[in-house]
Structure formats: C-alpha cells, structure tokens
Scaffold this motif. Structure first.
Motif, short mmCIF file in Angstrom:
data_model
loop_
_atom_site.label_atom_id
_atom_site.label_comp_id
_atom_site.label_asym_id
_atom_site.label_seq_id
_atom_site.Cartn_x
_atom_site.Cartn_y
_atom_site.Cartn_z
N ARG A 20 0.83 -1.21 0.00
CA ARG A 20 0.00 0.00 0.00
C ARG A 20 0.86 1.25 0.00
NH1 ARG A 20 -4.54 -1.68 4.56
NH2 ARG A 20 -5.68 -3.22 3.27
N ILE A 21 1.93 1.23 0.77
CA ILE A 21 2.83 2.39 0.83
C ILE A 21 3.48 2.61 -0.53
CG2 ILE A 21 4.97 3.26 1.83
CD1 ILE A 21 4.18 1.79 4.42
N VAL A 22 3.93 1.52 -1.16
CA VAL A 22 4.54 1.63 -2.48
C VAL A 22 3.55 2.18 -3.50
CG1 VAL A 22 5.49 0.31 -4.42
CG2 VAL A 22 6.27 -0.15 -2.07
N ALA A 23 2.32 1.62 -3.48
CA ALA A 23 1.30 2.07 -4.41
C ALA A 23 1.00 3.55 -4.22
CB ALA A 23 0.03 1.25 -4.24
N GLN A 24 0.95 4.00 -2.96
CA GLN A 24 0.71 5.42 -2.69
C GLN A 24 1.85 6.27 -3.21
OE1 GLN A 24 -2.18 6.73 -1.50
NE2 GLN A 24 -1.22 8.65 -2.11
N GLY A 25 3.06 5.76 -3.12
CA GLY A 25 4.21 6.48 -3.65
C GLY A 25 4.11 6.66 -5.15
N PHE A 26 3.66 5.63 -5.86
CA PHE A 26 3.48 5.72 -7.31
C PHE A 26 2.39 6.74 -7.65
CE2 PHE A 26 6.14 2.04 -7.50
CZ PHE A 26 6.60 1.96 -8.79
N LYS A 27 1.31 6.73 -6.88
CA LYS A 27 0.23 7.68 -7.13
C LYS A 27 0.72 9.12 -6.95
CE LYS A 27 -3.54 4.55 -5.81
NZ LYS A 27 -4.61 4.28 -4.81
#
Length: 297
Positions: free
Chosen positions: A13-20
């Motif tokens: 989730r943290i990685v995905a938020q970083g991409f967003k």
C-alpha cells in the motif's frame, strides 16, 4: 523481542501510494505545459471498452480540409507505471499536425496496482476496438499505424506482431519513439557505458512492480515487421543500444526503417517540448519521418 516489520500488504500500500504521488507530480509538470502545441480541428475525449472497465482515450483530428493520411493508435510511455493521455497530449498534437494523421491516444491500467499483462490486455482491447470501429472516425482506406514512446513503444510493437500475424497488413507502419524493447536484466547488466546502469536500475524497479516480466521483443524475428519509424536519443538515452539493435535487425531483414537519432537529447525528450527547443525539433522531424514512411508504405 525483535522489532516487528510492516506486513507485506502494508508495504504494498505504501509503495502504491508512492506511485500515485509520483503520477500526480508528473502530471503537474507535464500536463498543458507546452503552450505552443498546435490547436487541431478536433480533440475529443471518449472511453473505450476494456477488459476491466472503460479506458480513457483522446481522439485528435488534424487541421485542414484534406483527409488524414493515416490513423495512429498511440500508447504512452512511463515504465508501465506512470503517465497518461494528459502527459502526452502535446506530443500527440504535434504529431497529428506535423504528419497530418489522426491519432487515438489510449490509457491503460498501470503497475503496481495492476500486474502484467493488464497493460497489454488493455492495449489489445483498444486495438481490436479500433479495427472494428475505425470507419466511425476516418476512412477505412487510410493506413493504420501503431505507435508509442518507451513502454508504449513496447506495447505497439508487441501488438503489431500479434495482429499482423492474425491478419497480415492490418498495421501498415509502426512509430516507435525510444521504445523499451525488453526488461532482460542479463542484457542490461552487460553494458556499462553511458546511461545504461541508470536504465538498468529503473528497469529492475519496473520489473518488480509488474510481477511478470514481459518477453524480450529483440529475440523475435524482425523480418515480418512492417515499415518502421524509429527514433531515440543519445548517450543519455538508456534504451539507445536496443534501438540500434532493432534498427540493425530491420535493415538486415530488408524492412524499411526511417531513423531519427537525436544525440543531444535524453530519454523522455518527447515530454520536454515545453522546455527544450531541440525536443520540439525532434518531434517535428519524427512527424516528417512518419510522412515519408507512409509515402513509401
């Protein structure tokens, strides 16, 4: 007691938020920044049916009374994880005007939220939809081009081979702007010149987010590929060695290829037309190469 580490789900989730966050930052830097990009006769927002829901798309019709010389289906780059039709709007406007082609630019699902082959599945759905409905946008007599930059170039070439294998001649020309032709680490790690090590680091991140690694397009026979417009940058373009390899494979197979080598420009220059006059000149030259390829196809 040992220190507890975040669960894999939380990390994801943290990685995905970083991409967003990165996508929003790119959009702020790139969207609607090229104020010299051409106004066209028509720019229309639409949605295309995709395998997991509608795909945002944008249709560009060049100015002038003459029929567009071709219809280009364009896939944006961004490492299969960034960018969209907005970040590549200026590029499409410049190509549509310069080459007198209609362009359909289509979004696709991005990693890491969506693992490979979701990106390819969406692109394939867009291509099949366009083949079936093209008469609603332009004459069915005009050639169909498949194109893209970087990761979008991968999608364009991969799908060209598939669709032309099913129905030869469907794609008349490809337009590949510094295409990412493979994510094969065994190849990336063998070359240490110029920006290749930086490119390798980026590719390793891309591969980890895609989960499955897409096939190496350089391993396939180029002899059945259609005529190609192929452009790339100089030493600051990590994919340059692969572009040179693909160019050589096309020439060896007798496939016409129009090449634009822009030695002073880095990878991603197609999104820098608001900053760099040489980038604008490169896209203008790419449009002229596309005209030439269509004349000879």
């Amino acid at each position: 007691m040992g220190r507890a580490f975040p669960s894999s789900t939380l990390v994801d989730r943290i990685v995905a938020q970083g991409f967003k966050t990165g996508r929003r930052a790119l959009g702020a830097v790139l969207n609607e920044r090229d104020h010299q990009a051409r106004d066209l006769a028509e720019v229309t927002e639409l949605e295309i049916p995709g395998p997991a829901g509608p795909l945002p798309a944008r249709f560009y019709h060049p100015t002038g009374d003459a029929e567009p010389s071709a219809l280009l289906l364009f896939f944006h780059g961004g490492g299969f994880a960034f960018c969209d039709i907005g970040t590549h709007d200026a590029l499409c406007r410049r190509l549509a005007h310069g080459a007198n082609v209609a362009i359909l630019s289509v979004d696709y699902r991005l990693a890491p939220e969506h693992a490979w082959p979701a990106q390819r599945d969406d692109a394939e759905a867009a291509l099949r939809w366009l083949v079936q409905t093209r008469a609603e946008t332009v004459s069915e007599e005009v050639p169909l081009i498949l194109g893209g930059d970087s990761a979008g170039g991968y999608l364009a070439l991969d799908l060209t081979r598939q669709i032309n294998g099913e129905a030869p001649g469907t794609i008349a020309v490809t337009c590949l702007i510094y295409p990412l032709l493979h994510l094969d680490d065994d190849i990336w790690k063998t070359e240490r010149a110029s920006s290749r090590p930086i490119g390798r680091a980026v590719v390793r991140v891309i591969s980890s987010r895609l989960v499955q690694v897409p096939p190496n397009l350089l391993k396939a026979d180029a002899g059945s590929d259609p005529p190609c417009v192929l452009t790339y940058g100089g030493l600051a373009d990590p994919v340059r060695p692969d572009c040179l390899a693909y160019e050589s494979a096309l020439r060896a197979a007798g496939v016409p290829v129009q090449v634009g080598e822009f030695k002073a420009l880095p990878h991603g220059y197609a999104n820098m037309t608001h900053l760099l006059p040489p980038a604008r000149a490169a896209i203008d030259q790419t449009a002229q190469l596309l005209r030439l390829a269509l004349d000879q196809a």
